[in-house]
Design an enzyme around this catalytic site. Structure first.
Site, PDB file in Angstrom:
ATOM      1  N   SER A 137       0.878  -1.132  -0.052  1.00 26.36           N
ATOM      2  CA  SER A 137      -0.047   0.031  -0.075  1.00 26.36           C
ATOM      3  C   SER A 137       0.729   1.352  -0.009  1.00 26.36           C
ATOM      4  O   SER A 137       0.305   2.301  -0.310  1.00 26.36           O
ATOM      5  CB  SER A 137      -0.942   0.056   1.101  1.00 26.36           C
ATOM      6  OG  SER A 137      -2.233  -0.943   1.040  1.00 26.36           O
ATOM      7  N   LYS A 183       0.283   3.862  -2.865  1.00 29.25           N
ATOM      8  CA  LYS A 183      -0.787   4.656  -2.777  1.00 29.25           C
ATOM      9  C   LYS A 183      -0.164   6.332  -2.732  1.00 29.25           C
ATOM     10  O   LYS A 183      -0.782   7.154  -3.187  1.00 29.25           O
ATOM     11  CB  LYS A 183      -1.668   4.672  -1.633  1.00 29.25           C
ATOM     12  CG  LYS A 183      -2.469   3.367  -1.733  1.00 29.25           C
ATOM     13  CD  LYS A 183      -3.624   3.244  -0.475  1.00 29.25           C
ATOM     14  CE  LYS A 183      -4.708   2.100  -0.536  1.00 29.25           C
ATOM     15  NZ  LYS A 183      -3.852   0.858  -0.586  1.00 29.25           N
ATOM     16  N   SER A 201      -5.962   3.633   4.210  1.00 29.43           N
ATOM     17  CA  SER A 201      -5.550   2.564   3.203  1.00 29.43           C
ATOM     18  C   SER A 201      -6.828   2.225   2.273  1.00 29.43           C
ATOM     19  O   SER A 201      -6.329   0.894   1.785  1.00 29.43           O
ATOM     20  CB  SER A 201      -4.423   1.730   3.672  1.00 29.43           C
ATOM     21  OG  SER A 201      -3.339   1.197   2.670  1.00 29.43           O
TER      22      SER A 201
END
Length: 405
Positions: free
Chosen positions: A109, A112, A166
């Site tokens: 993640s 991102k 997230s």
């Protein structure tokens, strides 16, 4: 001829100095193997792509190592379990140290952050977006905000859901929105274009959320570049440092408002924390980016492939930040390249590549190198005059002796 050789060397040195040509500067550094990481059962890692031979050592030759690189004389970095990591100064761009800075790894993640770097400047935070079924098509059990299909949310709410929780469905919606007519594929393409613009040449996104997919890679060095771009944006800094936010109700869908809290523990437990991003997948293991400011100095730590044994990923990031803040301000083993430095467009066809008006020589691939500087004309005059003086001296020294009769 030895005199001639020395004179030529002087001319070359003068030319380099006057023209502003970049000089090769050795960075005092210590390199050695990275400490071993814990032996755990991991899924087989995908084969990384071949490195671009045009860029063998982005940020400095010292960083082109799979091992540990630190400033000469510096204290040993903390014993973290990350397979690769890097600490850098967000403002000066100095790289303070790292372990396998350019080694390929899987992002999870922390990807991102690339989505934010690419899309934050182009999306209106007040625009209202309708969440689709495709946005909600994420891996079961993966991180999510809790957005509802058919729900109408402002882009600002999506950013908060992305950075605090997230949210993978928020990532899908933002990539789709920022991808123009092509939707999410266009958004992913924009992420990859932006990565190359930043100089993150070992980063390739396949999903906007960082959920695992074949061909998806990054490196600790690239993450530091991406984080630097993010923290240069005031909107990102505001979203990323938010501790809690409210997702508005969706009366038509009978969904009540609910609160979300920031999952990044660095914000709660580390003095001067600015924010960052957490990540985990079975393939990537624990990934983390954290930034903090102390005494007017802003540092970022990026780590990939970490295992949680005695410390969680954010704690390992905090330990690396402590190590970085303890180093002298002028400590460096390399640098973060500037956005656009490696991918400047080629000069117009009418302009000779070697003298491109936009700022320096351009090679056949369109890569722009350091500009010769505004004193190029002066340098040429110096060379011509010096060459004439040397030639005249040589002729006098070797001219036949005439005897008077």
């Amino acid at each position: 001829m030895r005199t001639w050789g020395r004179t030529v060397a002087v001319i070359v040195a003068v030319l380099a100095c006057v023209a502003g040509a970049p000089a090769a500067v050795a960075v005092p550094a210590t390199t050695r193997p990275c400490p071993p990481v814990p032996s755990v059962s991991r899924p087989p890692r995908p084969v990384p792509p071949r490195a671009d031979p045009a860029y063998p050592a982005v940020g400095g030759a010292t960083l082109a190592t799979p091992g540990l690189v630190t400033p000469a004389g510096a204290a040993a970095p903390p014993p973290v379990t990350a397979a690769s990591w890097l600490v850098a100064d967000l403002d000066s761009g100095a790289v303070l140290g790292g372990c396998g800075p350019h080694e390929y790894a899987t992002p999870a993640s922390v990807q991102k952050l690339l989505l934010a770097a690419a899309m934050l400047p182009i999306l209106d935070p007040q625009q209202v977006v309708t969440v689709t079924a495709a946005d909600l098509d994420i891996e079961p059990g993966s991180s999510a905000v809790g957005l509802a299909e058919g729900g109408r949310y402002r882009v600002e709410t999506l950013w908060l859901g992305l950075l605090l929780k997230s949210g993978n469905e928020a990532a899908n919606a933002l990539a789709r929105l920022g991808g123009g007519p092509d939707g999410m594929p266009g958004g992913i393409r924009a992420m990859n274009d932006h990565a190359r613009h930043l100089g993150a040449l070992r980063t390739h996104a396949v999903t906007p959320s960082g959920l695992d997919a074949p061909g998806q890679f990054t490196s600790a060095y690239d993450l530091a570049l991406i984080a630097r771009a993010c923290f240069a944006d005031p909107a990102f800094r505001r979203y990323d440092a938010t501790l809690r936010a409210v997702v508005p109700p969706q009366p038509a869908l009978r969904q009540k408002a609910f609160e979300i809290q920031n999952d990044n523990q660095l914000l709660y437990r580390y003095r001067g924390a600015l924010g960052g991003k957490t990540g985990f997948t079975d393939l990537a293991r624990h990934t983390y980016v954290g930034a903090a400011e102390r005494h007017g100095r802003r540092l970022v730590a990026a780590l990939l492939g970490a295992e949680v044994t005695e410390q969680r990923a954010w704690q390992q990031g905090a330990a690396l930040l402590d190590w970085g803040f303890a180093l002298p301000r002028d400590a460096s083993v390399g640098r973060l390249v500037r956005p656009g430095e490696l991918t400047a467009p080629p000069s117009p066809a009418a302009t000779p590549p070697a003298l491109a008006a936009a700022g320096g020589p351009v090679d056949k691939a369109g890569h722009r190198w350091a500009s010769p500087g505004p004193l190029l004309g002066t340098a040429l005059v110096v060379v011509v005059v010096a060459a004439g003086v040397v030639l005249l001296a040589w002729r006098r020294a070797h001219a036949p002796v005439r005897r008077h009769r």
